[in-house]
Design an enzyme around this catalytic site. Structure first.
Site, mmCIF file in Angstrom:
data_model
loop_
_atom_site.group_PDB
_atom_site.id
_atom_site.type_symbol
_atom_site.label_atom_id
_atom_site.label_comp_id
_atom_site.label_asym_id
_atom_site.label_seq_id
_atom_site.Cartn_x
_atom_site.Cartn_y
_atom_site.Cartn_z
ATOM 1 N N LYS A 235 -5.160 8.065 1.208
ATOM 2 C CA LYS A 235 -5.764 6.751 1.493
ATOM 3 C C LYS A 235 -6.735 6.790 2.670
ATOM 4 O O LYS A 235 -6.720 7.707 3.487
ATOM 5 C CB LYS A 235 -4.665 5.716 1.698
ATOM 6 C CG LYS A 235 -4.068 5.313 0.342
ATOM 7 C CD LYS A 235 -3.545 3.937 0.288
ATOM 8 C CE LYS A 235 -3.192 3.604 -1.160
ATOM 9 N NZ LYS A 235 -2.183 2.565 -1.267
ATOM 10 N N ARG A 269 4.655 7.285 -3.754
ATOM 11 C CA ARG A 269 3.624 7.326 -4.802
ATOM 12 C C ARG A 269 2.544 8.318 -4.384
ATOM 13 O O ARG A 269 1.982 8.201 -3.300
ATOM 14 C CB ARG A 269 3.037 5.911 -4.951
ATOM 15 C CG ARG A 269 2.073 5.718 -6.082
ATOM 16 C CD ARG A 269 1.633 4.258 -6.172
ATOM 17 N NE ARG A 269 0.756 4.050 -7.314
ATOM 18 C CZ ARG A 269 -0.551 4.255 -7.275
ATOM 19 N NH1 ARG A 269 -1.144 4.671 -6.172
ATOM 20 N NH2 ARG A 269 -1.291 4.043 -8.359
HETATM 21 C C1 9MG Z 1 -1.523 0.834 -7.780
HETATM 22 N N1 9MG Z 1 -1.400 1.183 -6.372
HETATM 23 C C2 9MG Z 1 -2.369 1.748 -5.596
HETATM 24 N N2 9MG Z 1 -1.906 1.921 -4.348
HETATM 25 C C3 9MG Z 1 -0.639 1.457 -4.352
HETATM 26 C C4 9MG Z 1 0.360 1.338 -3.365
HETATM 27 O O1 9MG Z 1 0.129 1.693 -2.121
HETATM 28 N N3 9MG Z 1 1.552 0.818 -3.714
HETATM 29 C C5 9MG Z 1 1.785 0.405 -4.995
HETATM 30 N N4 9MG Z 1 2.994 -0.109 -5.269
HETATM 31 N N5 9MG Z 1 0.865 0.487 -5.964
HETATM 32 C C6 9MG Z 1 -0.308 1.003 -5.638
#
Ligand code: 9MG
Length: 296
Positions: A235, A269
């Site tokens: 990010k 994620r």
């Molecule tokens: C779809 N998406 C993109 N970034 C995300 C994040 O930080 N958290 C979640 N739950 N979905 C995300």
């Protein structure tokens, strides 16, 4: 009664499959979009999603240690073009169906659309991941009707403009209050608290300082009473600290994953499943030693 694991926490029931609450889980990102922020279009051949390439990516993520795959058909990066519901359905339904038929993994559907929730649940999705926390018309009712667990994420503003002027008096308390209110809305709609996962939404309407404050304060969000999902992989907060291009953020993403797990994150994620699974395994090993010491 749900069976308990050694942590005393019941597993999360994802429509037939379960996720173990006693250890962190790795969620691999499958962007079925032509324009996502770090891997946009990598599964596209011309105008169309290459289903075989997407399955290959999905399979290799499972082999690398993902227990969840997050399939999304809408890019939510800052400034992304909106997608119609019909287009989103076309992108994700066939892929969810194939993953469900061929792989033993929980399929998370990254959507805010009620129709996408309903139709992907019907073909095998096991978790709803909504960056708009079920705020779109019909989403609460649709999610409740699927019976699936839901990840509620915080976002200030909308993807197109959310990074223009993020503004909070106290980011941690405002995010906590928002998530608490959405948990109450879910409960009122028939989605039990035990079916909820919370996410502070790193990068969604937040400055670098807001993101760092939230990471530091993850235990405050966990204290709301639901397990946590974090998305920090590649990010822009990393880019802001290191001035690195999106494809040169792996080491920092792994550091952030470990820091998040140390502060209570349950699901991480990520684009880089194998490396993230390895990094998190080190946290789990260390936690195992600490637990053993406590019981001797
Ligand atoms: C779809 N998406 C993109 N970034 C995300 C994040 O930080 N958290 C979640 N739950 N979905 C995300």
């Amino acid at each position: 009664m749900a069976s308990l694991n050694p942590s005393g926490l019941p597993p999360l029931d994802c429509g037939g499959s379960t996720l173990d609450r006693s250890r962190p889980q790795v969620m691999g990102i499958i962007n079925a979009t032509p324009d996502s922020f770090s891997d946009g279009g990598s599964l596209y051949r011309g105008q169309r999603l290459d289903l075989d390439a997407a399955m290959e990516r999905a399979r290799s993520m499972c082999v690398a240690g993902a227990t969840i795959l997050d399939v999304g058909g809408e890019s939510t990066r800052p400034g992304a073009d909106p997608v119609s519901e019909g287009e989103e359905l076309e992108r994700v339904v066939p892929l969810v169906e194939r993953i469900a038929a061929e792989l033993d993994v929980v399929i998370s559907i990254d959507t805010s659309s009620a129709a996408v929730m309903r139709e992907t649940a019907a073909v095998g999705a096991g978790l709803i991941n909504d960056v708009r926390a079920l705020e779109r018309p019909g989403a609460l009712e649709a999610a409740a009707a699927t019976g699936l667990p839901v990840c509620l994420m915080h976002m200030q503003g909308q993807p197109g403009t959310m990074q223009q002027r993020p503004d909070y008096t106290s980011v941690v308390e405002e995010v906590a209050a928002y998530l608490e209110a959405r948990m109450a809305a879910c409960e009122a709609a028939g989605i039990g608290r035990e079916q909820l996962v919370l996410d502070p939404g790193f990068g969604f309407g937040k400055t670098l300082s807001h993101n760092l404050q939230l990471l530091q304060a993850l235990p405050r969000i966990e204290a709301l009473g639901a397990p946590l999902l974090v998305g920090l992989s590649r990010k822009s907060l990393i880019g802001k600290i290191l001035e690195r291009d999106v494809h040169e953020r792996l080491a920092a993403s792994l550091a952030l994953a470990v820091l998040a797990v140390e502060r209570g994150a349950w699901i991480v994620r990520t684009h880089d499943v194998r490396e993230t699974a390895d990094a998190i395994a080190m946290c789990t090993a260390l936690a195992g030693v600490a637990d053993a010491e406590e019981t001797t």
